[in-house]
Design an enzyme around this catalytic site. Structure first.
Site, mmCIF file in Angstrom:
data_model
loop_
_atom_site.group_PDB
_atom_site.id
_atom_site.type_symbol
_atom_site.label_atom_id
_atom_site.label_comp_id
_atom_site.label_asym_id
_atom_site.label_seq_id
_atom_site.Cartn_x
_atom_site.Cartn_y
_atom_site.Cartn_z
ATOM 1 C CG LEU A 241 -1.907 1.177 1.199
ATOM 2 C CD1 LEU A 241 -2.956 1.014 0.106
ATOM 3 C CD2 LEU A 241 -2.583 1.365 2.540
ATOM 4 C CE1 TYR A 242 6.353 5.076 1.507
ATOM 5 C CE2 TYR A 242 7.535 3.462 0.185
ATOM 6 C CZ TYR A 242 7.448 4.716 0.750
ATOM 7 O OH TYR A 242 8.457 5.622 0.534
ATOM 8 C CB ALA A 243 4.451 0.533 -3.639
#
Ligand SMILES: O=C(O)[C@H]1O[C@H](OP(=O)(O)OP(=O)(O)OC[C@H]2O[C@@H](n3ccc(=O)[nH]c3=O)[C@H](O)[C@@H]2O)[C@H](O)[C@@H](O)[C@H]1O
Length: 431
Positions: A241-243
């Site tokens: 999700l960071y990406a």
């Protein structure tokens, strides 16, 4: 016994229609037995209403006083002084995440060469805030003021642009960390998407508009297998999700460039490390664990292949950031309207020489002179990617970016800093 409300508002309509019995009536009669008592009650009620109304307007007009500690003449003075430019053709830069790892280093570099720098940071507790406070003290000692506040606070941002006509924004505030996204997904949306949009709204409205340089991430390459990673490669297969929020940031900044004429430069950082780094990153907590005699967990990829990262030293990243600011070109909009096309750029800032995680551990052992207790496990499905490798030819061409620090040298500097900062006591780091 009468309630407090009944005592304070004895004439509230309806209250006294209810027959509360003899005792109640006696109290009521006593209260209003004389005209002077009634007059005093009336005065009391007027005063109460007036203070209630003024409190309400204070809350409405100044809710910030309850959520952040900004504002005031002294505060504005510090901002103006921090933003002052001390070289010809210098810039005044708003650095978000200035108490963060990259933010603090970039702020110091800009200030050192005479640019005006104002920082903003919310000092959240994703990792030890005392490290952020230490970076803040360092910046303060060099004349850089850091506003304590959140990039989601539109009023604060508007105020900052009111006080200073920033020529550039170096946007480094973010929720970082690949694996933590499984634990706290909303913090990524809050900072990396919500915060980014609030910041871009402020930038687009500002007159003059600043040029924006911001931190994207190597993680946008996700499951891309073509190496080395080039800016034109696929970035639509994020592994975390960071990406995904960083990729969303690239699309969001594109729309602000397209609609409002904001000059945008996105920098895809590759696993940045160094002194004053982030304690949530592997090289940092491996160091701590090795010194404390605790085991470290080394992830291993499919078919027992070692994971590898294009670890990039902080000083090289700082040079890339500063060069991006210097070459950003102007935003073209004003008053929220686009007046012409503005630059939209994306660059890899990596080291171009991936190193495996076991090699990283070997180097740390050598510098620390302590053997690590290894625990090798298969890479869990937690958002990690097996390797990263930057093609930096675009940054080389456009920014003159040329990394000069290899992992061996960079970790030596990191370990030196770590031991000085935390101390070293028979294998125990003091925290
Ligand atoms: O370039 C980026 O865009 C990102 O870089 C960084 O992410 P990563 O490259 O994943 O760095 P980091 O966590 O230090 O793990 C390094 C290696 O150690 C391995 N690793 C990790 C933890 C562990 O316990 N064991 C282990 O083997 C792990 O599998 C990996 O192979 C930033 O944190 C991120 O915010 C973002 O900026």
């Amino acid at each position: 016994m009468p309630s407090l409300e009944e005592e304070l508002f004895p004439s509230t309509p309806g209250k006294f229609k209810i027959d509360r019995g003899h005792t109640m009536n006696r109290q009521f009669n006593r209260c209003f037995a004389s005209t002077s008592t009634m007059f005093l009650w009336a005065l009391f009620l007027i005063a109460l209403t007036a203070s209630y109304l003024s409190f309400q307007s204070f809350v409405d007009s100044g809710s910030r006083y309850f959520t952040a500690s900004w504002g005031g003449i002294q505060w504005e003075k510090q901002i103006r002084s921090s933003a002052q430019i001390h070289r010809s053709k210098g810039m005044s830069v708003l650095v978000t995440g200035a108490a963060g790892f990259v933010g603090s280093h970039v702020s110091l570099a800009l200030k050192k060469r005479g640019d005006g720098v104002v920082g903003i940071d919310n000092f959240n507790s994703y990792y030890d805030p005392s490290l952020k406070k230490a970076r803040k003290s360092l910046l303060n000692s060099r004349g850089i003021f850091i506003v304590e506040g959140d990039i989601n606070d539109a009023r604060l941002l508007a105020k900052l642009f009111d006080i200073v006509a920033f020529t550039h924004v170096m946007h480094l505030a973010a929720q970082a960390g690949v694996r933590y996204a499984m634990e706290n997904p909303h913090s990524y949306v809050h900072s990396n998407i919500g915060g980014l949009v609030t910041l871009l709204e402020a930038c687009k409205t500002a007159n003059p508009q600043p040029a924006v340089v911001w931190a994207s991430s190597s993680s946008v390459y996700g499951l891309n297998e073509k190496v080395p990673f080039s800016e034109s490669d696929r970035t639509d297969q994020p592994a975390s999700l960071y990406a995904a929020t960083k990729k969303a940031g690239e699309e969001i900044t594109h729309t602000y460039n397209h609609i409002y004429g904001l000059s945008i430069t996105g920098l895809r950082f590759f696993t940045v490390y160094g002194p004053f780094g982030r304690p949530d990153m592997a090289y940092f907590f491996f160091t701590r664990n090795i010194l404390q005699g605790k085991p470290i967990t080394i992830f291993r990829g499919k078919n027992r292949v070692d994971l590898a990262r294009d670890f990039t030293y902080i000083d090289d990243i700082v040079k890339g950031c500063v060069a991006s600011l210097d070459t950003s070109g102007k935003s073209t909009g004003s008053g929220g309207k686009k007046r012409g096309p503005a630059p939209y750029r994306i660059f890899n800032l990596g080291n171009t020489s991936p190193v495996t995680v076991p090699t990283l551990v070997h180097i740390l052992e050598r510098h620390l002179k302590v053997k690590a207790k290894r625990n090798v496990v298969d890479m869990p499905g937690n958002g990690d990617v097996p390797f990263t490798h930057a093609n930096i030819s675009l940054a080389q061409r456009e920014l003159g970016y040329k990394p000069t620090t290899d992992l061996e040298t960079g970790l030596k500097k990191f370990v030196k800093w770590y031991l000085t900062y935390y101390g070293y006591n028979r294998g125990k780091a003091v925290h």
